[in-house]
Design an enzyme around this catalytic site. Structure first.
Site, PDB file in Angstrom:
ATOM      1  N   GLU A 272      20.965   1.563   9.333  1.00 23.93           N
ATOM      2  CA  GLU A 272      20.175   2.714   8.858  1.00 23.93           C
ATOM      3  C   GLU A 272      20.031   3.825   9.905  1.00 23.93           C
ATOM      4  O   GLU A 272      18.965   4.423  10.071  1.00 23.93           O
ATOM      5  CB  GLU A 272      18.791   2.258   8.391  1.00 23.93           C
ATOM      6  CG  GLU A 272      18.871   1.149   7.350  1.00 23.93           C
ATOM      7  CD  GLU A 272      17.542   0.777   6.733  1.00 23.93           C
ATOM      8  OE1 GLU A 272      16.633   1.632   6.671  1.00 23.93           O
ATOM      9  OE2 GLU A 272      17.400  -0.383   6.293  1.00 23.93           O
TER      10      GLU A 272
HETATM   11  O1  9MR Z   1      17.365   5.446   1.195  1.00 21.33           O
HETATM   12  C1  9MR Z   1      16.869   4.526   0.230  1.00 21.33           C
HETATM   13  C2  9MR Z   1      16.472   5.287  -1.021  1.00 21.33           C
HETATM   14  O2  9MR Z   1      17.625   5.856  -1.623  1.00 21.33           O
HETATM   15  C3  9MR Z   1      15.788   4.347  -1.989  1.00 21.33           C
HETATM   16  O3  9MR Z   1      15.297   5.095  -3.089  1.00 21.33           O
HETATM   17  C4  9MR Z   1      14.630   3.651  -1.287  1.00 21.33           C
HETATM   18  C5  9MR Z   1      13.971   2.645  -2.214  1.00 21.33           C
HETATM   19  O4  9MR Z   1      14.871   1.673  -2.623  1.00 21.33           O
HETATM   20  O5  9MR Z   1      15.079   2.967  -0.132  1.00 21.33           O
HETATM   21  C6  9MR Z   1      15.670   3.804   0.821  1.00 21.33           C
HETATM   22  O6  9MR Z   1      16.145   3.023   1.902  1.00 21.33           O
HETATM   23  C7  9MR Z   1      15.167   2.396   2.744  1.00 21.33           C
HETATM   24  C8  9MR Z   1      15.762   1.093   3.213  1.00 21.33           C
HETATM   25  O7  9MR Z   1      16.110   0.298   2.112  1.00 21.33           O
HETATM   26  C9  9MR Z   1      14.785   0.334   4.104  1.00 21.33           C
HETATM   27  N1  9MR Z   1      14.393   1.164   5.231  1.00 21.33           N
HETATM   28  C10 9MR Z   1      13.862   2.476   4.882  1.00 21.33           C
HETATM   29  C11 9MR Z   1      14.876   3.223   3.995  1.00 21.33           C
HETATM   30  C12 9MR Z   1      14.350   4.614   3.667  1.00 21.33           C
HETATM   31  O8  9MR Z   1      13.208   4.531   2.878  1.00 21.33           O
END
Ligand code: 9MR
Length: 366
Positions: free
Chosen positions: A272
């Site tokens: 990430e």
């Molecule tokens: O970037 C992701 C976004 O598109 C989704 O809507 C969201 C909920 O599922 O999750 C985001 O990704 C997260 C990741 O799974 C965990 N760490 C934080 C990320 C940003 O919120």
């Protein structure tokens, strides 16, 4: 070598409009190929739309990445809209099929997370709830994709010192159901259903010197020591790379944290990766802001690349145009923090990652 190649190519193409996101002629060696030179992967979060064959983005995700990570499609609430409903695997199946067609490896993200739950799961709190809902979910998803996913973020964001638990665990429905044991249970279930997959704990806010991040590092290390000590099948630790130019990086602290993870026998992934700019960044030129973001990512990735335990780096999206940071708040509406800009052209961060991968002298043994 890489920089020279790119420069000569760019010179040759000077004045010519690019025929879309990164024309084939001007495309440098992909980050995935560069990372592979030291036995590592480079990847990005993708959505099933990004990698659909008919989509606009797939060429970039194909050219740059050796690994893809579904950004949201594999989360429990994405598969199961309402607690007790049948899972809908269409979006995940589409990513798995696209990855197979393009020869990409897939990291699975994520089996157990307190966000993006099925409607109704927020109130789960008993051991019976775990047996009835959570255990079958983990077994079903890991089993279905046992040949497709090489690495899983089994448990995501388990640590939250501000929640006040003495063991620094986040108070979530999973914690309510089984206490601390939910983490070990999740890993055992995943290992049973997908014995060849490498299983990761994944967590965030761990790179900086601030006290609140030190407490988070303590929580992560305590949890991992406990899991490893109990023989739980945990193989790696994923450090979410949501970097922030407002925080203070201390190389010594970061190196000591990496060493503690290595001592536990774990592999390490930067997951990430992206950079949040300071809100006053708008006063500077976009070029200066991109250089600042590249420097932030570079100083951390360069240290991590000194660890043979580092398996790879994943950015949370490739282009700023699609960044969750921009969607998160109005302050970040033009955040510059990924390796490609709004028009899918490389930013200084891409150059920095490329140079670091190309010059890595500490391979990850494969
Ligand atoms: O970037 C992701 C976004 O598109 C989704 O809507 C969201 C909920 O599922 O999750 C985001 O990704 C997260 C990741 O799974 C965990 N760490 C934080 C990320 C940003 O919120």
């Amino acid at each position: 070598m890489l920089l020279l190649d790119r420069r000569s190519l760019l010179t040759a193409c000077a004045g010519l409009p690019l025929a879309g996101p990164l024309s084939a002629a001007a495309r440098p060696v992909g980050l995935g190929e560069l990372a592979a030179r030291s036995g590592r992967y480079f990847g990005s979060a993708v959505t099933h739309l990004d990698v659909a064959d008919a989509g606009d983005h797939v060429r970039l995700f194909d050219a740059e990445c050796s690994v893809w990570v579904p950004a949201w499609e594999m989360k429990w609430g994405a598969l199961v809209a309402k607690l007790g409903a049948a899972p809908d695997y269409r979006a995940t199946d589409a990513i798995v099929a696209a990855a197979a067609r393009r020869g990409k490896r897939l990291r699975g993200h994520t089996l157990v997370w307190h966000e993006h739950l099925p409607a109704g799961a927020e109130g789960l709190s008993s051991q019976a709830d775990w047996q009835r809902f959570v255990a079958p979910h983990i077994a079903a998803v890991t089993g279905r994709y046992r040949d497709a996913i090489f690495e899983w973020d089994v448990v995501n964001e388990a640590i939250e010192p501000y929640d006040g638990a003495a063991n620094l665990m986040r108070r979530t429905p999973f914690y309510a159901m089984l206490g601390l044991d939910y983490v070990a249970e999740a890993f055992r279930l995943a290992a049973d259903a997908a014995p060849a997959a490498r299983l990761y704990l994944n967590d965030d806010h761990l790179y900086y010197a601030e006290d609140w991040q030190e407490r988070r590092r303590t929580g992560v290390l305590r949890l991992l020591e406990r899991l490893v000590g109990a023989g739980v099948p945990v193989h790696g630790f994923g450090m979410q790379g949501h970097l922030d130019t407002r925080l203070r990086f201390d190389e010594g602290i970061f190196r000591r944290f990496l060493a503690r993870l290595e001592d536990l026998g774990l592999t390490i992934a930067i997951t990430e990766l992206d950079v949040t700019e300071a809100p006053d960044a708008g006063g500077r030129s976009v070029a200066a802001r991109r250089r600042r973001a590249a420097a932030e990512a570079g100083k951390i990735v360069s240290v991590a690349l000194d660890s043979p335990a580092l398996t790879g780096v994943v950015t949370w999206g490739l282009s700023d145009a699609d960044s969750w940071l921009r969607r998160r708040s109005p302050d970040m509406a033009d955040n510059q923090g990924l390796p490609f800009d709004d028009a899918y052209r490389p930013t200084p961060m891409r150059d920095t990652l490329a140079s670091l991968f190309a010059s890595s002298r500490t391979p990850h043994p494969t």
